[in-house]
Scaffold this active site. Structure first.
Site, PDB file in Angstrom:
ATOM      1  N   ASP A 269      -5.689  -2.911   8.151  1.00 21.46           N
ATOM      2  CA  ASP A 269      -6.750  -2.762   7.150  1.00 21.46           C
ATOM      3  C   ASP A 269      -7.041  -4.130   6.532  1.00 21.46           C
ATOM      4  OD1 ASP A 269      -8.701  -1.432   5.707  1.00 21.46           O
ATOM      5  OD2 ASP A 269      -7.351  -0.835   4.094  1.00 21.46           O
TER       6      ASP A 269
ATOM      7  N   HIS B  72       0.811  -1.218   0.000  1.00 17.76           N
ATOM      8  CA  HIS B  72       0.000   0.000   0.000  1.00 17.76           C
ATOM      9  C   HIS B  72       0.847   1.271   0.000  1.00 17.76           C
ATOM     10  CE1 HIS B  72      -3.455  -2.554   0.820  1.00 17.76           C
ATOM     11  NE2 HIS B  72      -4.223  -1.501   0.645  1.00 17.76           N
TER      12      HIS B  72
END
Length: 413
Positions: free
Chosen positions: A301, A279
């Site tokens: 997440d 990410h």
């Protein structure tokens, strides 16, 4: 002698042969626990003339505060294969799914977490939220500190993996919109919203007055809009760099909050980082950490596809596709959460940023506790804090997890 005899009579556990994380550094000393809390040994020795009922030889392990994950959509892999629990799927027995997740994340050192719901229709929130109760952790699993509602009050342009048809604006201009979308706000700990939405600032203020943490994310806000939200009480940035305008030197957007001079005195803006190597580029991770190290909060997440085989799975109302370590919205190149675990994020953050062991561990424990306003009892090993502990080796792999001083998971031989 203490007046509370029941506390003084509770058994005392002494953790020996360890290095404990206290006052921002690893210290070679024993850790004492009684009645689920960390004990001051000087008071024990001199005031009570007490002693340990049980000793735990940590064999040179690091003892850190239990990890706190403020953004987890679902969970981690089983050794024999994956499984899927998705908090954004309405079912008759959401609580059993939460319990399953809570049990599994113990092996990654997580002792408390916020089950996170991505953008969903009101019917899902109204059905799911009443089933997710705040409760303490234990042998049954990590404690639930409340829910994190990521959406639906976010930007269409930066929706990421969130389904556009369920996005909402503040049509009524305040708390009425929240109630229409979510139903009850009981057991809600955090809300992610886009601060550029009309009437968002009154919503930020109202949520903060109710003790709910407001996070900025999935947004095209400029720096001025982000600063205004912080001045109204917002204190977190959801997965920094992801689902927001990229940094620009004339208007750095939400990213600019890391070095803003408009943050009220005495306040800290925290920011989540998905340190999974996918990410966020390691250079971006280093930039954020060096600009504002005390605000960095590691988040997974994590999505329900963790540990599942390559192919198509679901996240809330979306179909996602797993390709190796990447999770995409099916048919696109839009990332859809991570398949990382918290201990993996701690290790990657340390390696990528070059930070100290102490900083890496505090990003997963102290900082999220400070963000949620619970650092008086969690996220540290101070006297009287909850004895939520993770034992790690020098490579920062989890060896054992304790909640309230009781062992709840240990790595097999």
């Amino acid at each position: 002698m203490p007046s509370n005899k029941s506390v003084s009579d509770a058994p005392i556990t002494q953790f020996i042969n360890c290095r404990i994380l206290r006052d921002h550094r690893l210290q070679r000393e024993d850790l004492w626990v009684r009645d689920g809390r960390i004990l001051d040994p000087e008071k024990l020795f001199f005031d009570e003339q007490g002693y340990a009922d049980k000793r735990v030889d940590c064999e040179g392990s690091i003892i850190a505060p239990g990890f706190i994950d403020v953004q987890i959509n679902a969970v981690c892999p089983l050794p024999a294969g994956g499984y899927g629990i998705d908090f954004s799927q309405a079912s008759e027995d959401v609580s059993s799914g939460v319990s399953f997740v809570a049990k599994k994340i113990l092996e990654h050192g997580v002792t408390s977490f916020l089950p996170t719901l991505v953008t969903s229709p009101p019917s899902v929130y109204h059905k799911v939220l009443p089933q997710i109760k705040v409760h303490n952790g234990g042998v049954h699993g990590a404690g639930v500190l409340g829910c994190h509602l990521e959406g639906p009050f976010i930007s269409v342009e930066k929706k990421g993996a969130h389904p556009e048809q369920f996005l909402r604006t503040f049509k009524s201009g305040g708390i009425k919109d929240l109630r229409e979308a979510y139903g009850s706000l009981d057991n809600v700990a955090m809300v992610t919203l886009a601060p550029e939405l009309a009437s968002s600032q009154s919503v930020v203020r109202e949520l903060c007055q109710r003790g709910i943490t407001v996070s900025l994310g999935h947004s095209v806000a400029n720096l001025s809009q982000a600063e205004e939200a912080v001045q109204h009480g917002a204190s977190f940035i959801t997965h920094l760099f992801n689902a927001m305008l990229p940094f620009h030197h004339r208007d750095p957007g939400i990213v600019g909050l890391l070095t803003s001079d408009q943050v009220p005195a005495g306040r800290t803006v925290y920011y989540g980082m998905i340190a999974d190597g996918i990410h966020t580029n390691p250079a971006a991770l280093r930039i954020a950490h060096r600009a504002h190290p005390s605000g960095l909060v590691l988040v997974t997440d994590a999505i329900m596809a963790m540990g599942l085989p390559p192919g198509h799975h679901t996240l809330g109302q979306q179909v996602i596709e797993i390709q190796g370590l990447h999770a995409y919205v099916a048919g696109t190149t839009t990332l859809s959460g991570s398949i990382a675990t918290m201990d993996m994020c701690v290790r990657h953050f340390k390696h990528a940023s070059g930070c100290s062991v102490e900083e890496a561990l505090e990003a997963a424990s102290l900082h999220p506790a400070q963000l949620l306003g619970i650092s008086h009892r969690k996220g540290n090993l101070d006297y009287r804090s909850d004895a939520d502990l993770v034992l790690l080796d020098d490579a920062l792999s989890v060896k054992a997890t304790y909640i309230s001083g009781e062992e709840v998971w240990r790595k097999g031989p």
